[in-house]
Scaffold this active site. Structure first.
Site, mmCIF file in Angstrom:
data_model
loop_
_atom_site.group_PDB
_atom_site.id
_atom_site.type_symbol
_atom_site.label_atom_id
_atom_site.label_comp_id
_atom_site.label_asym_id
_atom_site.label_seq_id
_atom_site.Cartn_x
_atom_site.Cartn_y
_atom_site.Cartn_z
ATOM 1 C CG ASN A 1 15.864 40.079 30.834
ATOM 2 O OD1 ASN A 1 16.397 40.424 31.884
ATOM 3 N ND2 ASN A 1 16.517 40.050 29.682
ATOM 4 N N GLY A 2 14.391 42.321 32.963
ATOM 5 C CA GLY A 2 14.446 43.777 33.036
ATOM 6 C C GLY A 2 14.034 44.243 34.414
ATOM 7 C CE LYS B 1 37.824 37.464 30.237
ATOM 8 N NZ LYS B 1 37.163 38.681 30.512
ATOM 9 C CD GLU C 1 34.768 37.817 33.948
ATOM 10 O OE1 GLU C 1 35.462 37.952 32.934
ATOM 11 O OE2 GLU C 1 33.549 38.054 33.965
HETATM 12 O O1 M6R Z 1 27.967 42.055 25.569
HETATM 13 P P1 M6R Z 1 28.976 43.129 25.904
HETATM 14 O O2 M6R Z 1 30.242 42.965 25.176
HETATM 15 O O3 M6R Z 1 28.407 44.506 25.759
HETATM 16 O O4 M6R Z 1 29.275 42.916 27.449
HETATM 17 C C1 M6R Z 1 29.990 43.855 28.190
HETATM 18 C C2 M6R Z 1 30.453 43.273 29.506
HETATM 19 O O5 M6R Z 1 29.364 42.896 30.291
HETATM 20 C C3 M6R Z 1 31.334 42.050 29.293
HETATM 21 O O6 M6R Z 1 32.408 42.361 28.465
HETATM 22 C C4 M6R Z 1 31.870 41.508 30.619
HETATM 23 O O7 M6R Z 1 32.702 42.435 31.224
HETATM 24 C C5 M6R Z 1 32.609 40.225 30.322
HETATM 25 N N1 M6R Z 1 31.692 39.132 30.245
HETATM 26 C C6 M6R Z 1 33.684 39.936 31.275
HETATM 27 O O8 M6R Z 1 34.383 38.803 30.899
#
Ligand code: M6R
Length: 615
Positions: free
Chosen positions: A100-101, A492, A495
C-alpha cells in the site's frame, strides 16, 4: 488506500484472509488477491480485477496452507487488471508481497532490476519490492536482510507485507512514512497483520500498530519488531475497545444508512463524560495541554481533508465564538506545501477520522518538525499515526468503526469534539464562564436529541432523491455555520450519487454561480433560524426569481419558508451553534436517497477509498 491482511498460525489461512478482505473491502475495491503458503512451500496465488466477488467466484476450493496474505487494491500505477492486482512475486516466486502506498523511485529501481536481468511483469510500482527482495536473496542474503535492504531503498510512504516461500511459518511487515497503517493482531498461538483494525476484530482485539520506520518478522510463536537501524522494539499490544458487532450492517441496506441512523448514539458517546452541566465544564483528559498553555494561545489552525475539513470549518466558528481565538481552517494538502508562519502560540488541530490520511499527517509532521506548535488530533482511531504526531494529545470520536466510504457519523462527532475543545479553551482563557459556559454546554447536550428528531424527516429526503434523481447539477447554499454544511452536502451528493454539485456561501452565489441557475437546477438552501436568516431569505428569493426548484431546510414552524419553498425539510428549533448537527442529516440523506434512486453503489463509490494514504 489499499487493504492488507495477513495470517500465520495453525488454522487454514485462506478463509481467514478472504474474510479479512471482505472487512477491508471499503478501503480499495478495484481488484483483489491472495496468496497462501503451505508448510511444504506449495504456493497458491489468486488475483482478479473487479470487486471482491470476482475473486471469491474464482476460488472453487480454498487454497491449503496456514500462512497467507491478501490485498484489496485502489489503483495508482497501472490499470485495473488481473496482472496488476496484488500479491506480486519475485520472478522465481521466492518473495510474495502486498503493498500500500507509492514507491516514488520505482522507475529507477526498475532500471536497476533490468540491468540485473530482472524484468517486471506488471505495470505497478509495487512489483519492484518482491523483485528486489528476490535479487538480494539470490545474492545470498537471508530474508530479514533482503527485506530490510529493500525498505531502505524504496522512497515514499509505503506499507508492505511479505511472505518467504522457503519459510512458510512467518510473515514480514513494515510501515514507512504515512502511506497507511500496519497493525499486528496477537492471537493465542497465531498472529494477524492488517492495514487497519476492523479486519482483525473477529479474531483479536489485542493489537499493536507499527510506528513509522518499524518492521516486523511475524511468527505464530515469536514476533520481532525492529526499527530501520536494527534496534529491537518491544511487542506490547494494547486492547482496543472496538466492538466487532459494530462492523456488521445489521438490518440496514448499506453501511452509510446504518451510520447515518446511529448518529444520535455516536454523538452521545462522543460527548459523554466530556461535557457536563453540573458543575458546568468540560473534561478532556486526553488533551495534554495545561490551562497555562491554553491561556498562552493566540490562534488556532484546524487542518483536515474532505469531510473532516468541513467539520473543521464548523470548528472554526466554535473556536472563534466559544474560545475567543482567531481561527483558520485549512486544507491539509495545501497547508503542508505552503510556508505559513506558526509558533508555540498557535494550536494546530488535525481532524482525521482514520488518523491515517497522508496529507493530514504530512501537515502535522510539518508543524511538529518546523514550528513545534502544540497539536491536538481529533480521530476515530486510537493508536493511529495522527495520535502519535500529536504527541498523544487526542480526542477520540468513540464512533465505532465507520465503514461507509462517505463519512457521516464521524463528521458529526468531529464537530462535537471541536465544540468541546473550544469550550475547554474558552473556559481556561476565561472567555466562557458562569452562565455563558453553562449555556454552551447545555446547548451541546441537546444535539443528540435534535439529530434524532431530524432523522424523522427521512421520508421527505427520500422523496427529494426520487424526484431529483435525473438532474445533472445541484447547488447547495448556506451562510455562516451553514456554509460548511452546504459544502458537505455537495460533497456527499457528488461522491455517492455522481451528480455534479457545488456548495457555496449563499452571499457568493451572485458573483458567478447564479448564471447557472435555471429550472433544471435544484437548490438546497440551508436556512435555519439564525442571525443570518434574513440574508439567507433574500438569497432564496434570488434563486427563485431564476426559476430554481428550492429545497429549503429550515426551522420547524417557519411557515413563511415552508410556503415559499418547493420542498421544506424541518429541523427542530435549536441554538444556532447546534444547527449544523441537524442540517447535516438532510445533507446526508438527500445524497443517500439520490444515490439509491440512481442505483449507485453507496458503500463503494467509484474511484474512492475510505482512507486516502497516497498524495
Ligand atoms: O480519515 P479522514 O477523516 O482524514 O479522511 C478525510 C477524507 O478523505 C474524508 O473525509 C472524505 O472526504 C470522506 N470519506 C467523504 O465522505
Amino acid at each position: 488506500m489499499c487493504g492488507i491482511i495477513g495470517y500465520v498460525g495453525k488454522q487454514a489461512a485462506g478463509p481467514i484472509v478472504l474474510e479479512g478482505l471482505q472487512r477491508l473491502n471499503y478501503r480499495g475495491y478495484d481488484s483483489s488477491g491472495l496468496a497462501v503458503l503451505d508448510h511444504d512451500g506449495a504456493l497458491a496465488v489468486m488475483k482478479r480485477a473487479g470487486k471482491l466477488a470476482e475473486l471469491e467466484a474464482s476460488l472453487t476450493t480454498p487454497p491449503a496452507g496456514r500462512t497467507g496474505i491478501g490485498h484489496t487494491r485502489w489503483a495508482t500505477h497501472g490499470a485495473v487488471s488481473d496482472g496488476n492486482a496484488h500479491p506480486h512475486l519475485s520472478s522465481d516466486g521466492a518473495a510474495i508481497v502486498v503493498h500500500n502506498g507509492i514507491v516514488e523511485n520505482y522507475r529507477a529501481l526498475r532500471e536497476r532490476l533490468a540491468a540485473a536481468g530482472v524484468e517486471c511483469r506488471s505495470e505497478t510500482d509495487s512489483e519492484v519490492i518482491p523483485q528486489l527482495i528476490g535479487l538480494y536473496l539470490r545474492e545470498g542474503h537471508d530474508f530479514d536482510e533482503a527485506f530490510r535492504r529493500v525498505l531502505g531503498e524504496i522512497e515514499g510512504g509505503n506499507a508492505v507485507v511479505a511472505m518467504e516461500r522457503r519459510r512458510p511459518e512467518r510473515l514480514y511487515a513494515a510501515r514507512l512514512g504515512n502511506a497507511g497503517g500496519i497493525v499486528l493482531g496477537v492471537g493465542g498461538d497465531e498472529m494477524f497483520v492488517a492495514s487497519d483494525v476492523p479486519a482483525l476484530l473477529p479474531h483479536t482485539t489485542l493489537v499493536q500498530p507499527l510506528a513509522n520506520g518499524q518492521w516486523a518478522r511475524i511468527g505464530a510463536a515469536e514476533t520481532t519488531i525492529r526499527d530501520l537501524d536494527g534496534a529491537e522494539v518491544a511487542l506490547a499490544p494494547q486492547r482496543v475497545s472496538m466492538d466487532p458487532v459494530a462492523v456488521a450492517k445489521g438490518p440496514y441496506t448499506h453501511f452509510m444508512q446504518k451510520e447515518i441512523m446511529e448518529q444520535p448514539r455516536a454523538l452521545s458517546d462522543c460527548i459523554r463524560g466530556r461535557a457536563h452541566v453540573n458543575p458546568a465544564g468540560v473534561s478532556l483528559e486526553d488533551v495534554r495541554l495545561s490551562d497555562d498553555q491554553l491561556r498562552s494561545l493566540r490562534r488556532v489552525l484546524i487542518v483536515g481533508m474532505g469531510t473532516s475539513m468541513h467539520a473543521g470549518m464548523v470548528g472554526r466558528y466554535y473556536m472563534e465564538s466559544l474560545a475567543g481565538l482567531p481561527t483558520d481552517c485549512d486544507n491539509a494538502s495545501e497547508f503542508r506545501y505552503r510556508a505559513p508562519l506558526l509558533g508555540p502560540e498557535t494550536l494546530v488541530v488535525a481532524v482525521t477520522q482514520s488518523g491515517e490520511t497522508v496529507d493530514t499527517l504530512g501537515a502535522m509532521a510539518q508543524v511538529r518538525d518546523h514550528w513545534g506548535a502544540p497539536r491536538v488530533a481529533i480521530t476515530n482511531v486510537e493508536e493511529s499515526e495522527a495520535t502519535r504526531l500529536a504527541a498523544g494529545s487526542a480526542i477520540y470520536l468513540r464512533c465505532g468503526p465507520e465503514i461507509g466510504v462517505a463519512s457521516t457519523k464521524t463528521f458529526m462527532a468531529s464537530m462535537a469534539a471541536l465544540y468541546v475543545l473550544a469550550c475547554r479553551i474558552g473556559a481556561a482563557r476565561g472567555h466562557l464562564r458562569g452562565a455563558t459556559l453553562e449555556r454552551a454546554i447545555d446547548a451541546l447536550l441537546t444535539a443528540p436529541g435534535i439529530v434524532d428528531r431530524t432523522l424523522a424527516q427521512a421520508e421527505i429526503c427520500r422523496e427529494v432523491g426520487r424526484v431529483c434523481q435525473d438532474v445533472e447539477h445541484m447547488l447547495y447554499l448556506g451562510r455562516g455555520l451553514q456554509y460548511p454544511l452546504a459544502m458537505e452536502g455537495a460533497l456527499k451528493c457528488k461522491e455517492i450519487s455522481y451528480i455534479h454539485a457545488e456548495g457555496y456561501p449563499a452571499g457568493e452565489m451572485k458573483h458567478g454561480p447564479i448564471a447557472l441557475i435555471d429550472r433544471s437546477m435544484p437548490v438546497v438552501a440551508l436556512a435555519p433560524r439564525d442571525p443570518l436568516y434574513d440574508k439567507m431569505w433574500s438569497n432564496i428569493q434570488q434563486v427563485q426569481a431564476r426559476d430554481a426548484t428550492v429545497i429549503a431546510v429550515g426551522t420547524e414552524g417557519d411557515a413563511e419558508l415552508e410556503a415559499a419553498a418547493d420542498v421544506f425539510i424541518p429541523i427542530p428549533a435549536c441554538d444556532p451553534l447546534i444547527a449544523p448537527f441537524a442540517t447535516a442529516i438532510p445533507a446526508q440523506l438527500i445524497a443517500y436517497y439520490l444515490a439509491t434512486a440512481r442505483g449507485a453503489d453507496v458503500d463503494q463509490p467509484r474511484h474512492l477509498a475510505k482512507t486516502v494514504t497516497v498524495e
